[in-house]
Design a protein around this motif. Structure first.
Motif, mmCIF file in Angstrom:
data_model
loop_
_atom_site.group_PDB
_atom_site.id
_atom_site.type_symbol
_atom_site.label_atom_id
_atom_site.label_comp_id
_atom_site.label_asym_id
_atom_site.label_seq_id
_atom_site.Cartn_x
_atom_site.Cartn_y
_atom_site.Cartn_z
ATOM 1 N N VAL A 369 -27.714 -1.092 -19.725
ATOM 2 C CA VAL A 369 -27.874 -2.042 -20.834
ATOM 3 C C VAL A 369 -28.729 -3.202 -20.327
ATOM 4 C CG1 VAL A 369 -25.657 -1.448 -21.880
ATOM 5 C CG2 VAL A 369 -25.766 -3.298 -20.208
ATOM 6 N N GLU A 370 -29.480 -3.813 -21.256
ATOM 7 C CA GLU A 370 -30.318 -4.939 -20.848
ATOM 8 C C GLU A 370 -29.620 -6.250 -21.201
ATOM 9 O OE1 GLU A 370 -34.305 -5.091 -22.460
ATOM 10 O OE2 GLU A 370 -34.784 -6.925 -21.342
ATOM 11 N N ALA A 371 -29.578 -7.169 -20.248
ATOM 12 C CA ALA A 371 -28.972 -8.485 -20.480
ATOM 13 C C ALA A 371 -29.996 -9.401 -21.131
ATOM 14 C CB ALA A 371 -28.514 -9.081 -19.150
ATOM 15 N N VAL A 427 -31.741 -7.145 -15.744
ATOM 16 C CA VAL A 427 -31.882 -8.588 -15.956
ATOM 17 C C VAL A 427 -33.367 -8.933 -15.910
ATOM 18 C CG1 VAL A 427 -31.388 -10.846 -14.941
ATOM 19 C CG2 VAL A 427 -29.629 -9.076 -14.940
ATOM 20 N N ASN A 428 -33.797 -9.778 -16.871
ATOM 21 C CA ASN A 428 -35.208 -10.182 -16.915
ATOM 22 C C ASN A 428 -35.486 -11.312 -15.935
ATOM 23 O OD1 ASN A 428 -36.446 -8.721 -19.398
ATOM 24 N ND2 ASN A 428 -34.427 -9.428 -20.067
ATOM 25 N N LEU A 429 -36.625 -11.222 -15.252
ATOM 26 C CA LEU A 429 -37.017 -12.302 -14.341
ATOM 27 C C LEU A 429 -38.280 -12.986 -14.868
ATOM 28 C CD1 LEU A 429 -36.622 -10.705 -10.788
ATOM 29 C CD2 LEU A 429 -34.958 -12.036 -12.089
ATOM 30 N N VAL A 459 -34.096 -5.108 -12.191
ATOM 31 C CA VAL A 459 -34.738 -6.338 -12.659
ATOM 32 C C VAL A 459 -36.000 -5.971 -13.431
ATOM 33 C CG1 VAL A 459 -33.820 -7.861 -10.880
ATOM 34 C CG2 VAL A 459 -35.977 -6.666 -10.477
ATOM 35 N N GLU A 460 -36.239 -6.725 -14.522
ATOM 36 C CA GLU A 460 -37.412 -6.464 -15.359
ATOM 37 C C GLU A 460 -38.407 -7.595 -15.164
ATOM 38 O OE1 GLU A 460 -36.573 -5.651 -19.435
ATOM 39 O OE2 GLU A 460 -34.978 -4.231 -18.959
ATOM 40 N N ILE A 461 -39.639 -7.204 -14.895
ATOM 41 C CA ILE A 461 -40.671 -8.234 -14.796
ATOM 42 C C ILE A 461 -41.844 -7.799 -15.657
ATOM 43 C CG2 ILE A 461 -40.058 -9.020 -12.491
ATOM 44 C CD1 ILE A 461 -42.186 -7.185 -11.435
ATOM 45 N N ILE A 489 -41.185 -2.511 -15.019
ATOM 46 C CA ILE A 489 -42.259 -3.335 -15.577
ATOM 47 C C ILE A 489 -42.021 -3.404 -17.077
ATOM 48 C CG2 ILE A 489 -44.739 -3.571 -15.891
ATOM 49 C CD1 ILE A 489 -44.095 -3.733 -13.030
ATOM 50 N N ASP A 490 -41.758 -4.632 -17.544
ATOM 51 C CA ASP A 490 -41.417 -4.878 -18.946
ATOM 52 C C ASP A 490 -42.699 -5.094 -19.752
ATOM 53 O OD1 ASP A 490 -39.815 -5.341 -21.085
ATOM 54 O OD2 ASP A 490 -38.876 -7.162 -20.308
ATOM 55 N N ASP A 491 -42.614 -4.887 -21.046
ATOM 56 C CA ASP A 491 -43.740 -5.148 -21.956
ATOM 57 C C ASP A 491 -45.022 -4.513 -21.451
ATOM 58 O OD1 ASP A 491 -41.774 -6.650 -23.080
ATOM 59 O OD2 ASP A 491 -42.656 -8.603 -22.621
ATOM 60 N N LEU A 510 -41.166 2.106 -16.230
ATOM 61 C CA LEU A 510 -42.133 1.427 -17.101
ATOM 62 C C LEU A 510 -41.498 1.263 -18.464
ATOM 63 C CD1 LEU A 510 -45.734 2.949 -16.963
ATOM 64 C CD2 LEU A 510 -44.855 0.855 -15.923
ATOM 65 N N LYS A 511 -41.547 0.041 -19.016
ATOM 66 C CA LYS A 511 -41.042 -0.145 -20.380
ATOM 67 C C LYS A 511 -42.227 -0.395 -21.297
ATOM 68 C CE LYS A 511 -37.155 -2.133 -21.139
ATOM 69 N NZ LYS A 511 -36.111 -3.172 -21.314
ATOM 70 N N ILE A 512 -42.465 0.530 -22.203
ATOM 71 C CA ILE A 512 -43.615 0.383 -23.108
ATOM 72 C C ILE A 512 -43.323 -0.755 -24.080
ATOM 73 C CG2 ILE A 512 -45.144 1.569 -24.712
ATOM 74 C CD1 ILE A 512 -43.984 4.199 -23.739
ATOM 75 N N ALA A 546 -38.982 3.359 -23.897
ATOM 76 C CA ALA A 546 -39.680 2.794 -25.056
ATOM 77 C C ALA A 546 -38.791 1.718 -25.660
ATOM 78 C CB ALA A 546 -39.970 3.884 -26.067
ATOM 79 N N GLU A 547 -39.349 0.497 -25.823
ATOM 80 C CA GLU A 547 -38.588 -0.588 -26.468
ATOM 81 C C GLU A 547 -38.918 -0.600 -27.956
ATOM 82 O OE1 GLU A 547 -39.187 -4.230 -23.364
ATOM 83 O OE2 GLU A 547 -40.641 -4.096 -24.974
ATOM 84 N N GLY A 548 -38.070 -1.212 -28.743
ATOM 85 C CA GLY A 548 -38.399 -1.437 -30.161
ATOM 86 C C GLY A 548 -38.326 -0.176 -31.000
HETATM 87 MG MG MG Z 1 -36.820 -7.073 -20.839
#
Ligand code: MG
Ligand code: C2E
Ligand code: MG
Length: 600
Positions: A369-371, A427-429, A459-461, A489-491, A510-512, A546-548
């Protein structure tokens, strides 16, 4: 003393004073500038003060501010002296007519404490003093032609030095100091004419990359070519300056309103479109432009430059020239109040974390899960990260905030494990976190504090985050990786990271970016981007999220494309901890194939 007054009037003031200084009582800002000038250049020894009189005899400036605005003497036509009280002290006053530019402008006066003069005169014979004075005047007259020549040469040197002091060595453009002066002048004029002035700040996007790949010499050539190009794009009355690095600025008295300023910004943008030829290579540049207007956005040099800078920073996100807007200004009084509140919010644990599940497309399992942080503000309600994260990032609050989120997320993760649930947490950094060499140690101690297996933490960057300083970021990330922490790697797709960079980083996931996923059903280009990102990720040995994901159709398409994991409102909105636990338990009891429902 008389000689001092004349010399000052001839050499120093002729250059420094403006016709306006004699036209009317000076404004507060100019008064401060003159105070400084007189203090550093004019007031020596027993000099009490100095005064400027306009052509009608009104005091337009005095080191004794109480005298400004008073009408007190007829203008001097040649050097005159008097012994009279000045600002409460008996003084020897010397009045000298002053020319500024071409015409006669007014009178300059120096006031010398008369006490010591009288005492020394009394001590010596008065006749001797008289003879001495005559002798001095004679000497002065005979030396005058020589002095004029020396002064002229000196002035030549001074002009050269001044030019160097006020211009940028690399491009020859005015530097920051001269730029401020030009704004000051434009403001004085605009005030008189009741018109506006615009100040534009330009910052090259990706200059650092160009410098790093092509070398500093090419970087310098680019800046020089850019300076030349900018000069052709402005009007004669505008000034273009280099403020440092890849930052340029323009002050335009002609562009006095929003419309004019945007037209000018557009002209600059279009003018920079043609590529630059550097030693056989063609280089394309793009600049972010921020605009602040007098009088709407500020009425002094400081405010205008700072506000144009704020606007430019916001322009970086939109890639369009931006006008200043107080609501985007992290330093406006409103925002400053928020900084104090944010500090308190962290201490009072007003920040809460919602968790958004990530689901494996093939099996429907939830591995992580993403915080996502929110601020449960006592008056404003639940604030989304977009409303306070930029503030935290700008004010050094992001480090405590990240620590807080990491601490809470790991505590929750440990709690789930006790309930027999085993999702990991990501967790996002922010960029600042990655530049802090202490981060890995901090993460290590939080992991052991909560007894969480490091492989459960990710960790997401964002690409943008890495680009701030890829080398330092890589070191921090490698140390996190050594702890066993996973990295995503976020976004992905919104930044400029090259494959080369990606390969060098210890990335697992990788997060698209959701902007591509949201539209992929309707936009073939987005579909192609998503498809190729999945392929790219897999070819690099990474898992792809894939996000969203908002619809059943998108879910289906992603499954078809072989994407590994999905996250989005279609599966679940981010949920408070307690609700998430319920959600996870309910899913766990459902039999596969699990139906996807919209929750929240
Ligand atoms: Mg994120
Ligand atoms: P992100 O890391 O890309 O997080 C995903 C964002 O997309 C979240 O927004 C989430 O609510 C939203 N989202 C998820 N599914 C969907 C969907 O199906 N449709 C749409 N339209 N949106 C969806 P949120 O919570 O507002 O967070 C925004 C950004 O703030 C995050 O983007 C992340 O970059 C940042 N952020 C959040 N929490 C933290 C934190 O604790 N630390 C740091 N440094 N950044 C954080
Ligand atoms: Mg994202």
């Amino acid at each position: 003393m008389a000689f001092h007054a004349r010399f000052v009037a001839d050499s120093v003031l002729g250059d420094e004073l403006r016709t306006n200084d004699f036209a009317r009582p000076v404004r507060e800002q100019r008064r401060a500038a003159l105070d400084q000038l007189f203090r550093s250049e004019v007031l020596v020894g027993g000099t009490l003060g100095a005064t400027l009189y306009g052509p009608e005899g009104r005091v337009t400036y005095s080191t004794d501010h109480a005298l400004i605005g008073r009408a007190s003497r007829r203008p001097a036509t040649s050097m005159e002296t008097s012994v009279q009280e000045w600002a409460g002290t008996k003084a020897l006053n010397v009045y000298v007519p002053v020319r500024v530019g071409q015409g006669e402008a007014g009178t300059f006066a120096l006031h010398q404490d008369y006490g010591p003069i009288a005492a020394s005169a009394r001590k010596a014979f008065i006749p001797v003093a008289g003879v001495l004075e005559l002798a001095l005047i004679g000497l002065y007259l005979s030396l005058f032609p020589l002095l004029r020549r020396v002064t002229r040469r000196l002035r030549g040197h001074l002009e050269e030095i001044e030019h160097q002091a006020l211009h940028d060595g690399l491009t020859g453009l005015p530097n920051r100091d001269l730029f401020r002066r030009r704004i000051d002048e434009a403001l004085a004029e605009a005030q008189q004419r009741r018109t506006g002035v615009s100040v534009l700040l330009l910052d090259l996007d990706r200059f650092k990359e160009i410098n790093d790949t092509l070398g500093h010499q090419s970087g310098d050539l680019l800046l020089q070519a850019l300076a030349k190009r900018l000069e052709t794009l402005i009007r004669d009355t505008d000034t273009v300056a280099r403020l440092g690095g890849d930052e340029f600025a323009i002050v335009s008295p002609g562009a006095g309103n929003e419309g004019d300023a945007l037209v000018l910004a557009e002209r600059i943008r279009a003018g920079l479109e043609a590529p630059f030829a550097l030693a056989g290579l063609t280089v394309e540049v793009e600049a972010s432009v921020g605009i602040a207007l007098y009088p709407d956005h500020g009425d002094d040099v400081e405010a205008l430059i700072r506000h144009a800078d704020v606007a430019m920073y916001n322009g970086k996100k939109t890639h369009r020239p931006m006008l200043y807007s107080p609501k985007d200004d992290h330093y406006s009084p409103d925002r400053l109040a928020l900084v104090g509140e944010l500090r308190r919010a962290i201490a009072n644990r007003e920040l809460v974390i919602h968790y958004q599940p990530r689901v494996e497309l093939a099996t429907g399992d939830v591995h992580a899960v993403e915080a996502l942080v929110r601020w449960d503000h006592p008056e404003r309600g639940l604030l989304s990260p977009g409303e306070f994260l930029p503030l935290a990032e700008h004010t050094g609050m992001i480090r405590p905030l990240t620590r807080y989120v990491m601490d809470a997320a790991l505590a929750d993760c440990a709690g789930w494990a006790q309930e027999g649930l085993r999702p990991g947490v990501s967790v996002n950094l922010s960029a600042r976190d990655l530049l802090d060499a202490d981060l890995p140690r901090e993460v290590e101690s939080l992991l052991s504090k909560h007894g969480v297996d490091p492989t459960l933490l990710e960790v997401e960057i964002t690409e943008h985050t890495i680009l701030t300083d890829p080398e330092r970021a890589r070191i921090v990330l490698e140390r996190l990786r050594d702890l066993g922490v996973r990295l995503s790697i976020d976004d992905f797709g919104t930044g400029f990271s090259s494959l080369g960079q990606l390969k060098r980083l210890p990335v697992d996931v990788l997060k698209i970016d959701r902007s591509f996923v949201l539209n992929m059903e309707h936009d073939d280009n987005d579909d192609v981007i998503v498809r190729s990102t999945i392929e790219l990720g897999h070819n690099l040995g990474l898992r792809v999220v894939a996000e969203g994901v908002e619809t059943q159709e998108t879910w289906g398409r992603l499954a078809q494309l072989g994407c590994d994991t999905a996250q989005g409102f279609f599966i679940s909105r981010p949920l408070p901890r307690v609700v998430l636990v319920e959600w996870l338990k309910k899913r766990g009891s459902e039999e596969p194939p699990r139906r996807m429902r919209l929750v929240g």
